[in-house]
Structure formats: structure tokens, C-alpha cells
Design a protein around this motif. Structure first.
Motif, PDB file in Angstrom:
ATOM      1  N   GLY A 175      -3.242  -2.875  -8.350  1.00  0.00           N
ATOM      2  CA  GLY A 175      -4.064  -3.329  -7.243  1.00  0.00           C
ATOM      3  C   GLY A 175      -3.588  -2.897  -5.876  1.00  0.00           C
ATOM      4  O   GLY A 175      -4.185  -3.262  -4.863  1.00  0.00           O
ATOM      5  N   ASN A 176      -2.514  -2.106  -5.809  1.00  0.00           N
ATOM      6  CA  ASN A 176      -2.044  -1.601  -4.512  1.00  0.00           C
ATOM      7  C   ASN A 176      -2.950  -0.461  -4.046  1.00  0.00           C
ATOM      8  O   ASN A 176      -3.302   0.427  -4.829  1.00  0.00           O
ATOM      9  N   ARG A 177      -3.314  -0.473  -2.793  1.00  0.00           N
ATOM     10  CA  ARG A 177      -4.192   0.562  -2.252  1.00  0.00           C
ATOM     11  C   ARG A 177      -3.447   1.882  -2.073  1.00  0.00           C
ATOM     12  O   ARG A 177      -2.288   1.903  -1.676  1.00  0.00           O
ATOM     13  N   LEU A 178      -4.123   2.984  -2.361  1.00  0.00           N
ATOM     14  CA  LEU A 178      -3.584   4.326  -2.175  1.00  0.00           C
ATOM     15  C   LEU A 178      -4.264   4.943  -0.962  1.00  0.00           C
ATOM     16  O   LEU A 178      -5.487   5.091  -0.932  1.00  0.00           O
ATOM     17  N   GLN A 223       0.962  -4.851   2.318  1.00  0.00           N
ATOM     18  CA  GLN A 223      -0.393  -4.893   1.774  1.00  0.00           C
ATOM     19  C   GLN A 223      -1.416  -5.156   2.882  1.00  0.00           C
ATOM     20  O   GLN A 223      -1.182  -5.949   3.787  1.00  0.00           O
ATOM     21  N   ASN A 224      -2.541  -4.442   2.745  1.00  0.00           N
ATOM     22  CA  ASN A 224      -3.679  -4.621   3.652  1.00  0.00           C
ATOM     23  C   ASN A 224      -3.295  -4.396   5.120  1.00  0.00           C
ATOM     24  O   ASN A 224      -3.744  -5.110   6.026  1.00  0.00           O
ATOM     25  N   THR A 233      -6.960   2.834  -5.810  1.00  0.00           N
ATOM     26  CA  THR A 233      -5.928   1.817  -6.035  1.00  0.00           C
ATOM     27  C   THR A 233      -5.174   2.158  -7.305  1.00  0.00           C
ATOM     28  O   THR A 233      -5.696   2.850  -8.194  1.00  0.00           O
ATOM     29  N   ASP A 234      -3.926   1.674  -7.385  1.00  0.00           N
ATOM     30  CA  ASP A 234      -3.185   1.888  -8.626  1.00  0.00           C
ATOM     31  C   ASP A 234      -3.489   0.759  -9.596  1.00  0.00           C
ATOM     32  O   ASP A 234      -4.285  -0.153  -9.303  1.00  0.00           O
ATOM     33  N   GLN A 240      -8.598   5.365   2.527  1.00  0.00           N
ATOM     34  CA  GLN A 240      -8.291   4.872   1.182  1.00  0.00           C
ATOM     35  C   GLN A 240      -8.937   5.786   0.147  1.00  0.00           C
ATOM     36  O   GLN A 240     -10.122   6.098   0.216  1.00  0.00           O
ATOM     37  N   ASP A 294       0.836  -1.197   0.000  1.00  0.00           N
ATOM     38  CA  ASP A 294       0.000   0.000   0.000  1.00  0.00           C
ATOM     39  C   ASP A 294       0.877   1.256   0.000  1.00  0.00           C
ATOM     40  O   ASP A 294       1.954   1.275   0.605  1.00  0.00           O
TER      41      ASP A 294
END
Length: 578
Positions: free
Chosen positions: A125-128, A89-90, A121-122, A118, A34
């Protein structure tokens, strides 16, 4: 040789093709995790940003290193910071995000938990994530605080006792602050007073270049005989009456200070005054002290008359007309008191003037004190007028006054072909300029460690909730502090406190506290020779001409009338502005 170059070219071409084929795949595979964008601000109790604070971010107690070139997070000049982090992640919800802030002479603080949000996402699939942190820091009383306060006090005592020249005393104080910082402060941050970079920024080059530019213009004007001619005209207008002459000089100085600034006005008036005093065979100090006092009083009436007014007007968005409407009345009253006080104070000195045959003296002065270079005079007055015009409109142009002074001075030197080396050697008062530069560093050390802030916070705490108390506290504390230190840095420090009081005290929204601060800083600057820039310039130029003014003599001549003007300002603010 050609064959070798050809091989190298083919190799580079092949490498370029390989990079172009595989670069997209490489760029398409960033480290998984993330992305957290953390922004924030760190302010003091009055809401002013704190610069150079080291910010640490912890995730579940573990230090997070920001991505990019910077390994540490430091607030900028406004107290803001921004950093981006790569997280597992997460991580959220579930993880604990904490922000810590630390700076020497300030209490270390922490904000926990900081909850990210949040925002998307890019493409992989990575959260921004985004998060904000707002922290408030309090100053600590550390050894640096006491050392800076001691150095400031010692410089003050040395100047007052005249143990050494004031320029040497100020330079010694500045050197001590930097030496302590880079010796004791290197091993223990509690002894860190002021960095060299901050010391350089503390020197207000606007003031230095303004003085230098006007000194050069005045130096060129000296070559024309203008000041001798003005001395003759002033004497002729007073018809030999020294008391009337002193009043005329004070009034001219006060009016000129309102439309120029008090430093520039004194630079123009000092040569005239010395010529008059020499003619009358009296000590010029008896005319210079009343003039500089009048310059600080008269400069209070307008936005551009005194540096504290410029600072207040810029911060509070006050216009030229606002200052004239709210301050001209009390300035006129204080000018009347100033005239009466100094005519009485220097009565003995004025009575000793040699005024035998007035008509014969006027005729002699008319013959002796003539304009010697009319062409240079016209040229000088043209560029002086241009400089004054730029002073008046500098706010519209967002231009510092020093730029106007330097531009006028340099154009005058080019057009008149006066030797700049001669001007720099003989007309620029370097000890005065260096004194200012060193004093700025000493005061900055006291400000950086919290001395001035302690005074300001005390005002806010004592006066909270009562407008009358607030008005009188701001006025008197500003006056006494400006006399003891310098009205420019104290005014700058008080601005956020006044803004805070305006929002919390009923009735303060009218802006009366701004006028209280302006009157306190400008009138209070009259109390000692280091209270205002015009005072220092006057003492320096008088000393250059051979007339010494000691610290104690200046205080003896000016502190009591300064207190009288502050008393009058107190009645004015309480009974006519509330």
C-alpha cells in the motif's frame, strides 16, 4: 572433534530452518512510507552534461538521504543522476520538494518545487512516486580559473622563450595544477582545479599509443635501408633541383596525410627528409617545416587526416565523402599557396645546397643507398599496409586508431624478431610522448575551470543570429585558439556550441559551421609548434637527430602562412559554401 562438528552442523541446519520460516514475514514488512524515484540531468548553457555535480534533495527544507549504499548523489560523466528516497506516507500533495546542485567553479543552483507523479502502489500500500529535474549550471570565475589560466600561459611563455625544455615546462605546469588542487583546493574548493582522476582521463592515450606504435614500425623500417633508398629516388626524380625536390616532398606528405593521418605521415617522412638534407648538405629544417605544414593542410581534406576531423565527424555524423566534397577544393588552393610560399621562404637555404655533378651524385646514391634487408622490408611493408588498412576502416569497426598502430607494431616485432627493448630505448621518442601527456593535463585544467568554455561562449554570444559573422568567428577563433593551445581539446569543447548555433541561426542547418570549425582547427594548428600533434612530433624527432627548432623560429616560419590559409578559407566559406 567429529562430535563437535556434528553439533555445529545441527545448529546451522536449525538456524537455516528458522530463517526460511520467518524471512517472508520479515521481507513482507518494509518500513512504511512513499517511495520516490528521482532522476535528472545537469547541463551547461550549451546543453552538455556536467559531471561530478553534488545533488542535494530537500523535503520541506530538510535534507533527504537516498536509500542504498550511496549517501551522496553525484552526476555521472553525462551529467545524469538517479536516486530513490523513502518519504513519510502521504507527503504529497502538500510537501515541498527541492533539488540543489553544487560544484566548484560553478554557480550553485536550485529547482523548486519539483512535483512528483504517482505511478502506482506496492503490495503493502505504499505509494510509488516519480519525479524529474533538469537544471542548467553556469560557470563561475573563481581563483581556480585564474590559476589554471596563469599556469597555461606560463607554460606557453617558457616554451616560447626556451627557458627550459618543453617537456620539463609541460611537466612543471601539470605538477603545479595538481599541487594547487590538493593543497589550497583541499581547504577551499574555489582553488580546486583538476582532480588526479580527471588528470589521468585527460591524457589521450589514443594519441600516445598511436605515436608509440608508429614509432616502432618506423624504427623497424629504418633497419631495411628503405629511407635511404627513398632519399635517392626523390633526389633522382628532382634531378638535383632542390626547389622541385621540396615541392615533391610537400605534395607526397600532403597526399599521404589525407589517407593516413598527419602524425603517422610525418613519422614516415622525417627519416627520409633528413637523409636527403644530409646528402645535399643543407639543414633538414628547411625541408621539415614545409612538410609538416603541408601535412596539416593535406590532412584537412578527409575524415581521417587530422584528429579534429575525426572528432567533428563522429559528433556530427559526417561521412568520409562529406569531408572530401566540402574541403578538398580549399585544401588544393592552400597547397598551391604553401608550395609557393615555402619555396620563396627557404630560397637562400636551397641555393646553398651542394649540387655539383647531378649524374655522378645520382649514381653514387644508387650505389650507396640500397635496400639492406629485403626480407625485413617485405615483412615491414605488409604490416604497415595492414595498419593503414585498419586506419581506413577503423570507423566501421568502432576501433581507435591506436589499436591499429599497436597491433601492426607488435605483430611486426613478433614476426621479425626485432628486440623490443632496443626499439623502446632507441626509437620511441619518450620526451615527446611525455610532453603530450603533461600538456593534456595543463589544457584539461584550463578546460575544467572554464577558460576554453569562456572563449566558446563568447563566440556564441557575439555571432548569434548572423550566419556570416558566425562562420568567420568560428573560423578565426578556432584558428587562433588552436595555435595557442591544442586543436584537439578546443575542437571537443566547440562541438556543442556549433550544434547549438546550427539550431538557432537561419541557414546554419546546412552544416557550414562544421566546415568552419574543421578548417579553423586544422589550419590553425599550423601556427605554433604545439598547435598540432604532428608539429610536436616533427620538432621532437628533428631535435633527436641533432637539429634544434625553437618555438619562435617555428612561429616565424609558420604563423604568417597559417594566417594566409585562414584568409583563403574565409573567402571560400563566405562566397562558395553559403
Amino acid at each position: 572433534m567429529i562430535r563437535t562438528i556434528g553439533k555445529i552442523s545441527r545448529f546451522l541446519f536449525a538456524a537455516l530452518i528458522i530463517v526460511s520460516l520467518f524471512a517472508p514475514q520479515l521481507l513482507a514488512a518494509p518500513p512504511p512510507g512513499d517511495r520516490l524515484s528521482l532522476s535528472g540531468s545537469i547541463k551547461n548553457l550549451q546543453g552538455k552534461g556536467v559531471k561530478e555535480v553534488e545533488v542535494e534533495v530537500l523535503l520541506n527544507g530538510q535534507h533527504l538521504k537516498p536509500t542504498g549504499k550511496e549517501e551522496t548523489i553525484t552526476t555521472g560523466s553525462q551529467g545524469n543522476f538517479l536516486a530513490v528516497f523513502l518519504l513519510p506516507q502521504n507527503s504529497f500533495p502538500g510537501a515541498r520538494l527541492e533539488v540543489k546542485a553544487a560544484k566548484p567553479c560553478w554557480q550553485e543552483i536550485a529547482l523548486s518545487p519539483v512535483i512528483p507523479v504517482q505511478v502506482g502502489t506496492d503490495q503493502h500500500g505504499n505509494r510509488l512516486l516519480q519525479a524529474q529535474a533538469a537544471l542548467t549550471m553556469k560557470r563561475l570565475v573563481t581563483p581556480a580559473f585564474w590559476l589554471a589560466a596563469t599556469v597555461l600561459l606560463l607554460v606557453y611563455i617558457i616554451i616560447a622563450a626556451e627557458v627550459m625544455h618543453r617537456t620539463l615546462a609541460a611537466l612543471l605546469g601539470a605538477s603545479l595544477i595538481l599541487f594547487i588542487t590538493y593543497t589550497l583546493g583541499t581547504f577551499n574548493k574555489n582553488y580546486f582545479i583538476l582532480s588526479f582522476e580527471d588528470a589521468m582521463r585527460a591524457m589521450d592515450m589514443n594519441v600516445i599509443f598511436l605515436l608509440m606504435g608508429m614509432m616502432i614500425i618506423v624504427g623497424v623500417l629504418k633497419k631495411t635501408g628503405l629511407f635511404q633508398w627513398l632519399a635517392y629516388k626523390s633526389y633522382a626524380l628532382a634531378r638535383g633541383n632542390v626547389f622541385i625536390l621540396s615541392c615533391i616532398l610537400m605534395l607526397v606528405t600532403a597526399v599521404a596525410s589525407a589517407f593516413l593521418d598527419n602524425v603517422t605521415t610525418m613519422l614516415l617522412m622525417i627519416p627520409v627528409t633528413i637523409e636527403i638534407a644530409v646528402t645535399l648538405k643543407i639543414n633538414p629544417v628547411a625541408l621539415l617545416i614545409p612538410e609538416v605544414f603541408a601535412s596539416n593542410v593535406g590532412g584537412t581534406a578527409t575524415l581521417i587526416g587530422d584528429p579534429p576531423n575525426i572528432i567533428i565527424g563522429s559528433f556530427a555524423k559526417l561521412s568520409f565523402a562529406d569531408f572530401v566534397v566540402n574541403l578538398t577544393g580549399i585544401v588544393l588552393i592552400c597547397m598551391v599557396v604553401t608550395l609557393i610560399y615555402y619555396v620563396y621562404w627557404y630560397k637562400k637555404a636551397y641555393l646553398q645546397a651542394e649540387v655539383k655533378d647531378v649524374h655522378r651524385t645520382i649514381a653514387y646514391l644508387k650505389q650507396e643507398y640500397r635496400i639492406t634487408d629485403k626480407k625485413l622490408l617485405i615483412l615491414s611493408l605488409c604490416f604497415l599496409s595492414l595498419t593503414i588498412f585498419l586506419f581506413i576502416i577503423h570507423g566501421v569497426l568502432h576501433m581507435e586508431p591506436s589499436i591499429a598502430a599497436l597491433m601492426g607494431a607488435m605483430l611486426l616485432l613478433v614476426m621479425s624478431r626485432v628486440d623490443i627493448v632496443e626499439m623502446l630505448e632507441h626509437e620511441v621518442e619518450w620526451p615527446t610522448l611525455i610532453f603530450f601527456m603533461a600538456l593534456f593535463i595543463v589544457v584539461a585544467g584550463a578546460e575544467e575551470t572554464g577558460l576554453i568554455q569562456v572563449i566558446a561562449e563568447w563566440v556564441a554570444d557575439v555571432s548569434r543570429g548572423n550566419l556570416v559573422v558566425a562562420v568567420l568567428m568560428v573560423l578565426w577563433v578556432s584558428a587562433l585558439a588552436s595555435a595557442a593551445i591544442d586543436n584537439i581539446p578546443f575542437t571537443a569543447t566547440m562541438l556543442p556550441i556549433i550544434a547549438f548555433l546550427n539550431e538557432t541561426i537561419p541557414g546554419a542547418e546546412s552544416g557550414i559551421l562544421w566546415w568552419s570549425l574543421a578548417l579553423g582547427a586544422c589550419f590553425g594548428g599550423n601556427g605554433t609548434m604545439i598547435g598540432a600533434s604532428a608539429n610536436v612530433v616533427t620538432v621532437g624527432l628533428a631535435e633527436k637527430a641533432g637539429y634544434h627548432i625553437s618555438f619562435l623560429y617555428y612561429m616565424k616560419a609558420c604563423f604568417v602562412p597559417m594566417l594566409i590559409t585562414i584568409v583563403l578559407a574565409s573567402f571560400y566559406l563566405v562566397f562558395f559554401k553559403m
